[in-house]
Design an enzyme around this catalytic site. Structure first.
Site, PDB file in Angstrom:
ATOM      1  N   CYS A   1     -19.431  43.942  71.131  1.00 30.39           N
ATOM      2  CA  CYS A   1     -20.477  43.150  71.793  1.00 30.39           C
ATOM      3  C   CYS A   1     -21.196  43.921  72.908  1.00 30.39           C
ATOM      4  O   CYS A   1     -22.423  43.878  73.026  1.00 30.39           O
ATOM      5  CB  CYS A   1     -19.861  41.869  72.365  1.00 30.39           C
ATOM      6  SG  CYS A   1     -18.259  42.128  73.134  1.00 30.39           S
TER       7      CYS A   1
ATOM      8  N   HIS B   1     -22.599  38.631  78.470  1.00 26.96           N
ATOM      9  CA  HIS B   1     -22.242  39.875  79.147  1.00 26.96           C
ATOM     10  C   HIS B   1     -23.453  40.416  79.914  1.00 26.96           C
ATOM     11  O   HIS B   1     -24.579  40.407  79.386  1.00 26.96           O
ATOM     12  CB  HIS B   1     -21.842  40.956  78.136  1.00 26.96           C
ATOM     13  CG  HIS B   1     -20.535  40.735  77.436  1.00 26.96           C
ATOM     14  ND1 HIS B   1     -19.653  39.714  77.736  1.00 26.96           N
ATOM     15  CD2 HIS B   1     -19.943  41.439  76.432  1.00 26.96           C
ATOM     16  CE1 HIS B   1     -18.593  39.809  76.961  1.00 26.96           C
ATOM     17  NE2 HIS B   1     -18.739  40.839  76.156  1.00 26.96           N
TER      18      HIS B   1
HETATM   19  P1  NAP Z   1     -10.495  33.281  68.412  1.00 24.85           P
HETATM   20  O1  NAP Z   1     -11.367  32.275  69.020  1.00 24.85           O
HETATM   21  O2  NAP Z   1      -9.118  33.471  68.928  1.00 24.85           O
HETATM   22  O3  NAP Z   1     -10.432  32.987  66.820  1.00 24.85           O
HETATM   23  C1  NAP Z   1      -9.632  33.729  65.952  1.00 24.85           C
HETATM   24  C2  NAP Z   1      -9.921  33.317  64.517  1.00 24.85           C
HETATM   25  O4  NAP Z   1      -9.171  34.146  63.624  1.00 24.85           O
HETATM   26  C3  NAP Z   1      -9.526  31.878  64.208  1.00 24.85           C
HETATM   27  O5  NAP Z   1     -10.389  31.352  63.230  1.00 24.85           O
HETATM   28  C4  NAP Z   1      -8.130  32.079  63.607  1.00 24.85           C
HETATM   29  O6  NAP Z   1      -7.751  31.015  62.752  1.00 24.85           O
HETATM   30  C5  NAP Z   1      -8.369  33.324  62.799  1.00 24.85           C
HETATM   31  N1  NAP Z   1      -7.139  34.010  62.454  1.00 24.85           N
HETATM   32  C6  NAP Z   1      -6.204  34.489  63.300  1.00 24.85           C
HETATM   33  N2  NAP Z   1      -5.172  35.037  62.587  1.00 24.85           N
HETATM   34  C7  NAP Z   1      -5.497  34.889  61.284  1.00 24.85           C
HETATM   35  C8  NAP Z   1      -4.851  35.225  60.070  1.00 24.85           C
HETATM   36  N3  NAP Z   1      -3.675  35.843  60.040  1.00 24.85           N
HETATM   37  N4  NAP Z   1      -5.469  34.925  58.894  1.00 24.85           N
HETATM   38  C9  NAP Z   1      -6.659  34.294  58.893  1.00 24.85           C
HETATM   39  N5  NAP Z   1      -7.317  33.940  60.017  1.00 24.85           N
HETATM   40  C10 NAP Z   1      -6.740  34.239  61.196  1.00 24.85           C
HETATM   41  O7  NAP Z   1     -11.162  34.728  68.494  1.00 24.85           O
HETATM   42  P2  NAP Z   1     -12.708  35.119  68.443  1.00 24.85           P
HETATM   43  O8  NAP Z   1     -13.232  35.267  69.803  1.00 24.85           O
HETATM   44  O9  NAP Z   1     -13.438  34.246  67.480  1.00 24.85           O
HETATM   45  O10 NAP Z   1     -12.609  36.592  67.875  1.00 24.85           O
HETATM   46  C11 NAP Z   1     -12.117  36.859  66.576  1.00 24.85           C
HETATM   47  C12 NAP Z   1     -12.219  38.353  66.324  1.00 24.85           C
HETATM   48  O11 NAP Z   1     -13.593  38.724  66.242  1.00 24.85           O
HETATM   49  C13 NAP Z   1     -11.637  39.230  67.435  1.00 24.85           C
HETATM   50  O12 NAP Z   1     -10.266  39.414  67.272  1.00 24.85           O
HETATM   51  C14 NAP Z   1     -12.430  40.490  67.292  1.00 24.85           C
HETATM   52  O13 NAP Z   1     -11.844  41.369  66.352  1.00 24.85           O
HETATM   53  C15 NAP Z   1     -13.759  40.003  66.793  1.00 24.85           C
HETATM   54  N6  NAP Z   1     -14.734  39.914  67.893  1.00 24.85           N
HETATM   55  C16 NAP Z   1     -15.722  40.791  67.887  1.00 24.85           C
HETATM   56  C17 NAP Z   1     -16.661  40.764  68.860  1.00 24.85           C
HETATM   57  C18 NAP Z   1     -17.722  41.795  68.843  1.00 24.85           C
HETATM   58  O14 NAP Z   1     -17.980  42.334  69.871  1.00 24.85           O
HETATM   59  N7  NAP Z   1     -18.351  42.100  67.778  1.00 24.85           N
HETATM   60  C19 NAP Z   1     -16.625  39.837  69.884  1.00 24.85           C
HETATM   61  C20 NAP Z   1     -15.587  38.922  69.899  1.00 24.85           C
HETATM   62  C21 NAP Z   1     -14.652  38.986  68.876  1.00 24.85           C
HETATM   63  P3  NAP Z   1      -6.826  29.768  63.242  1.00 24.85           P
HETATM   64  O15 NAP Z   1      -7.753  28.669  63.657  1.00 24.85           O
HETATM   65  O16 NAP Z   1      -6.120  29.411  61.977  1.00 24.85           O
HETATM   66  O17 NAP Z   1      -5.935  30.264  64.313  1.00 24.85           O
HETATM   67  C1  3JM Z   2     -13.372  41.957  70.701  1.00 29.00           C
HETATM   68  O1  3JM Z   2      -7.112  42.080  66.722  1.00 29.00           O
HETATM   69  C2  3JM Z   2      -7.431  42.244  67.887  1.00 29.00           C
HETATM   70  O2  3JM Z   2      -6.644  42.606  68.741  1.00 29.00           O
HETATM   71  C3  3JM Z   2      -8.872  41.971  68.233  1.00 29.00           C
HETATM   72  C4  3JM Z   2      -9.254  42.493  69.566  1.00 29.00           C
HETATM   73  C5  3JM Z   2     -10.730  42.310  69.887  1.00 29.00           C
HETATM   74  C6  3JM Z   2     -11.710  43.187  69.442  1.00 29.00           C
HETATM   75  C7  3JM Z   2     -11.365  44.261  68.458  1.00 29.00           C
HETATM   76  O3  3JM Z   2     -10.832  45.310  68.835  1.00 29.00           O
HETATM   77  O4  3JM Z   2     -11.627  44.024  67.274  1.00 29.00           O
HETATM   78  C8  3JM Z   2     -11.091  41.230  70.710  1.00 29.00           C
HETATM   79  C9  3JM Z   2     -12.407  41.067  71.100  1.00 29.00           C
HETATM   80  C10 3JM Z   2     -13.034  43.021  69.872  1.00 29.00           C
HETATM   81  C11 3JM Z   2     -14.089  43.977  69.479  1.00 29.00           C
HETATM   82  O5  3JM Z   2     -15.194  43.514  69.178  1.00 29.00           O
HETATM   83  O6  3JM Z   2     -13.902  45.185  69.515  1.00 29.00           O
END
Ligand code: NAP
Ligand code: 3JM
Length: 332
Positions: free
Chosen positions: A132, A240
């Site tokens: 992000c 951010h």
């Molecule tokens: P979050 O609110 O904690 O949501 C996590 C999601 O992943 C929920 O839908 C959860 O499902 C699901 N999940 C967790 N473990 C799983 C599994 N074993 N199998 C299937 N689904 C699973 O987190 P978030 O903020 O949405 O972020 C999710 C991910 O997106 C982060 O870990 C990161 O890698 C990525 N992300 C990227 C950016 C970016 O900068 N591009 C920003 C933020 C996040 P349940 O409802 O079943 O728990």
């Molecule tokens: C943003 O699986 C994890 O630990 C996810 C951690 C995470 C990430 C990542 O490294 O994929 C949380 C929030 C990010 C990201 O966009 O890099």
């Protein structure tokens, strides 16, 4: 793509996943079938999309046996590590939000306004959405690199708790209500600034800082740019903010530079300090654009500027950028 694609959203119940669904709905993204996937914790729950109820499916090895064209993943790095290759092996094009695949040379790392041509080079069937904090910096920096050639970038970030998912948002809500929790962070986030995002690496930087450095090189296609970063979590819910110091090889006219930024797609310049106008996190929250202001000469070097860059980290920093990548795919 001739027909409307079948879509899967993996991690659909999370902060990013629910925003995928919002943005797909707002964009009226064309699709035939939609599959909503998450972990066993949410399996069986109902998610409403465009007035229709969908049952959340538990992600497993057989989730991609059915015909799916595009899968948007946001369920963390380990889920992407395991399931993105399974999906790709079934012919699915994966757009992944985790850091798992970003630096793989066979995986394009894409900001559609900046390097859409990279999408074609998806030898693994996976396209990565950048971090992000990187995404929002790339729009102004691409505009400036093309015109003045960047020598060095210093990032200092002020990052919202929504970037830590549901747990980060809960920690700030709890802290503001007077009872701190540590669901996402090692210290209280309310009333604090934590110079610690993701894990520490051996070189003293955090992984978030190294993501910004490495992803900047890959997206701008120029490893010669010197980049350093300090990333900080602040008690803000939804966008951010970044102070970005940039040094150029070439001289510039400040008004022309400001216009170059304003002309770049997806960028809105908000820069009228006399009237207290500059980008603000609370105003950026819920929007898809990148806001740039406080644009001023850095007098400490020959050719440099400082600027303040703000965007909704869950929209342009994650869901909006991913949906824009998917829109490029359906144009193919
Ligand atoms: P979050 O609110 O904690 O949501 C996590 C999601 O992943 C929920 O839908 C959860 O499902 C699901 N999940 C967790 N473990 C799983 C599994 N074993 N199998 C299937 N689904 C699973 O987190 P978030 O903020 O949405 O972020 C999710 C991910 O997106 C982060 O870990 C990161 O890698 C990525 N992300 C990227 C950016 C970016 O900068 N591009 C920003 C933020 C996040 P349940 O409802 O079943 O728990
Ligand atoms: C943003 O699986 C994890 O630990 C996810 C951690 C995470 C990430 C990542 O490294 O994929 C949380 C929030 C990010 C990201 O966009 O890099």
């Amino acid at each position: 793509m001739n027909k409307k694609p079948n879509l899967a959203v993996v991690g659909a119940t999370g902060v990013v996943g629910t925003t995928f669904l919002k943005v797909l709905e707002e964009e009226d993204f064309p699709f035939d079938n939609l599959y909503i996937m998450a972990s066993a914790r949410s399996a069986g729950k109902t998610v409403t999309f465009k007035g229709k109820d969908y049952i959340v499916e538990e992600l497993n090895e057989h989730s991609f046996d059915k015909p799916i064209d595009i899968a948007l993943f946001s369920a963390g790095g380990s889920v992407s590590a395991k399931y993105a290759p399974i999906a790709a092996a079934h012919g699915v094009t994966v757009v992944d939000n985790s850091s798992q695949w970003r630096m793989d040379p066979d995986v394009p790392l894409v900001v559609p306004e900046v390097n859409p041509e990279a999408i074609k080079n998806r030898k693994k069937g996976i396209i990565a959405n950048p971090n992000c904090s990187t995404i929002q910096a790339m729009l102004p920096l691409k505009a400036l690199h093309d015109k003045y050639k960047i020598k060095r970038v210093v990032y200092s970030t002020y990052q919202a708790v929504s970037g830590s998912g549901m747990k980060g948002i809960q920690d700030l809500k709890n802290g503001l209500a007077g009872h701190d929790t540590n669901l996402a962070y090692p210290h209280p986030i309310a009333g604090n600034c934590l110079p610690h995002i993701d894990v520490f690496e051996d070189n003293g930087y955090t992984k978030e800082e190294m993501k910004m450095i490495n992803e900047t090189h890959k997206i701008l296609g120029d490893d010669s740019i010197k980049v350093t970063a300090t990333t900080v979590r602040v008690p803000v819910f939804g966008a951010h903010s970044e102070s970005i110091n940039v040094e150029f090889y070439n001289d510039f006219d400040l008004d022309e530079l400001r216009q170059t930024l304003a002309d770049f797609p997806g960028v809105i310049v908000q820069d009228d300090p006399a009237n207290n106008v500059y980008p603000l996190a609370r105003e950026a929250e819920g929007t898809n654009e990148v806001y740039v202001g406080r644009i001023r000469r850095d007098f400490s070097v020959d050719y440099g500027i400082n600027m303040w860059v703000v965007a909704d980290n869950i929209r342009k920093g994650a869901a909006t950028n991913t949906v824009q990548i998917a829109e490029e795919l359906i144009k193919e």
